[in-house]
Write a protein that holds these residues in place. Structure first.
Motif: not given
Length: 282
Positions: A186-198, A274-282
């Motif tokens: 999740i931390s790695l996903y958040e790091t690149y989240q802006d680039e992923i969204q773009t 587990e990953l879904k629960d973490s993503l929904m808690a963002q």
């Protein structure tokens, strides 16, 4: 030199020039100090009285501003140092090398380096997840290399069944997935989240958060039903298909998940929940 500094430095000269102009006007327009000639006296005409000369007004006097009192500095007094400016953050490295290194860092399994592709990682991830959310596969945008072993079946009573050896081909992939903690992922996903969204905005709805797409993709796999072993298949000379129409009617991603086998599928689903629960808690 700043604009305000230039104006302040030019101001004394402007005052001097203004004073010079005023003096010139006074000199040119003021009555002369020479006596004027006497006019001819006519009996009928009274003499015209000459106006008294006007004395110029005394010039204003200005007192110089006294110099400021000297400031005494205590040599023993500690002077607080000026705070150092905060360093500029380095731009995010979105290269494939940086992303692959980050994934290898959080994975305790050395197998990841061999299974992970080397190019277009973020783009592949976005396209694959977007297709998965739409119940479709993106074979040209896979993130992992396919298994080295071929899909195997065995024949019994003139019917074909999936060989359990086919399921074991996917166990190294599941081992790699489980070797990465949910927090690190999740931390790695958040790091690149802006680039992923773009990148997602280029192929999908730019107003939709990609996290929603990712959750939909996870739900697609979580909805895959559990099946009993063994699983019967047949071939139409092109590919193998499930003999059970209910299984064959599943989406392509769900049928692919079934091919990992019941044990691997349970492990994958547990990680995805587990990953879904973490993503929904963002």
């Amino acid at each position: 030199m700043s604009e305000n500094t230039e104006q302040r430095s030019w101001l004394p000269y402007a005052i001097v020039i203004g004073v010079v102009v005023v003096v010139l006007l006074v000199v040119l327009m003021w009555p002369s100090s020479e006596p004027e000639p006497q006019p001819v006296v006519e009996p009928e005409t009274p003499a015209v009285a000459q106006p008294e000369p006007i004395e110029p007004e005394p010039a204003d006097t200005f007192e110089a501003t006294p110099p400021p009192e000297p400031v005494e500095i205590d040599p023993d007094q500690e002077v607080e140092p000026m705070p150092e400016p905060a360093p500029e953050p380095e731009p995010l490295d979105v290269s494939d090398t940086a992303i692959k290194t980050a994934l290898e860092t959080i994975a305790t399994s050395p197998t990841l380096s061999r299974l992970l592709v080397n190019d277009g990682l973020l783009q592949r991830f976005v396209v694959a997840a977007t297709n998965l959310a739409d119940d479709e596969m993106a074979p040209n945008h896979r993130l992992l290399t396919p298994p080295d072993q071929d899909f195997r079946v065995y024949t019994q009573a003139d019917r074909e069944w999936i060989d359990s050896a086919s399921y074991k081909r996917y166990t190294p992939y599941v081992d790699v997935l489980e070797s990465m903690s949910n927090e690190d992922l999740i931390s790695l996903y958040e790091t690149y989240q802006d680039e992923i969204q773009t990148k997602y905005a280029e192929i999908g709805d730019p107003d939709q958060p990609f996290t929603e797409v990712l959750i939909e993709a996870i739900d697609t796999l979580l909805d895959t039903p559990e099946v009993k072993m063994p699983v019967e298949v047949y071939t139409d000379s092109v590919m193998y298909k499930y003999a059970d129409e209910r299984l064959e009617g599943l989406s392509d991603p769900q049928k692919q998940l079934l091919r990992t086998g019941p044990d691997n599928m349970r492990r994958i689903k547990a990680k995805l929940r587990e990953l879904k629960d973490s993503l929904m808690a963002q």
